[in-house]
Scaffold this motif. Structure first.
Motif: not given
Length: 275
Positions: A88, A156, A160, A190, A194
């Motif tokens: 992340s 990720m 994002y 997120g 995740l």
């Protein structure tokens, strides 16, 4: 029958056959695990007459599957937590922060996806032995993190990138540092990604055999899947006990698929989002 009706049957029949081919090995394994050795030798394909849990108890206690289960639980939990943390943070940096070389760094992470473990297996084992990490929990955790981190960073970063930059700029104007933006904005936004990536990585680590076999050679530190493979040689003449061990190893994975299949599908699709 209308053309639409024929089209539905054309899709439904192959899907039904695929589902049958997937479910049948599970049912067959569970059925064999409930048989005695004599019943299996006489007729391996017949249905068991009663539910006998002796083979499951034997695999869990006598063979040490309980210890292997705990080993896998510790290693997988630690690996997934570290993967989510580093993945992340790297995804946030590569997708939202502007710095020189970010594109090249992202390409390097993608290149890690194309390096199979078999290529680096021998030098990795030598490095782990020289570092004193061979046959230790931290050693296997580090191997899992290194192996699956490129996949985590890729997903990720893709997720994002879909978040508007204006949200980040507004948070910075409000006085948040980069760490504050990551903790207060990016982590909550997120959460779906995740969760999906965490489930996928947990399945990857749980089902792994080769990496755990190389890094954890002793019987005491075996993970569950390595313990199941060792059952095949130890109980080569007792297939029901081996099937019971396979069933123990498969139950957690089946539960994850049954209750979290939507999150798994979202995690697979997350890498295809275009920011």
């Amino acid at each position: 029958m209308s053309r639409i009706g024929w089209g539905r049957w054309f899709v439904a029949i192959p899907m039904a056959l695929l589902a049958l081919a997937t479910v049948y090995p599970l049912v067959f394994t569970a059925n064999v695990a409930m048989k005695t050795r004599r019943e299996y030798i006489l007729d391996r394909f017949s249905l068991t007459g009663a539910l006998r849990w002796e083979n499951v108890v034997t695999a869990w206690t006598s063979v040490g599957m309980g210890r292997y289960f705990v080993n896998s639980l510790v290693v997988v939990t630690s690996s997934v937590l570290l993967l989510l943390l580093f993945g992340s943070m790297a995804g946030f940096a590569l997708s939202q922060l502007r710095f020189r070389g970010s594109s090249a760094l992202f390409l390097c992470c993608l290149a890690g996806l194309f390096v199979p473990f078999q290529v680096i297996m021998v030098p990795l084992a030598r490095i782990m032995a020289d570092s004193g990490l061979l046959d230790t929990y931290p050693g296997l955790v580090l191997v899992y993190v290194a192996q699956f981190l490129p996949f985590t960073v890729f997903l990720m970063t893709s997720y994002y990138k879909a978040i508007p930059v204006e949200i980040i700029d507004a948070a910075r104007i409000d006085g948040n540092s980069v760490y504050g933006v990551y903790r207060r904005i990016m982590l909550p936004l997120g959460t779906p990604a995740l969760l999906s990536v965490g489930i996928l990585n947990a399945l990857f680590c749980w089902n792994d055999v080769l990496m755990a076999l190389v890094v954890m050679p002793s019987a005491e530190h075996r993970t569950l899947m390595v313990g199941v493979t060792s059952l095949r040689g130890q109980y080569s003449d007792d297939i029901p006990s081996f099937a019971a061990g396979v069933m123990i190893a498969a139950i957690p994975v089946l539960l994850v698929y049954l209750f979290l299949q939507r999150q798994i599908a979202d995690g697979v699709a997350a890498g295809s989002t275009k920011g």
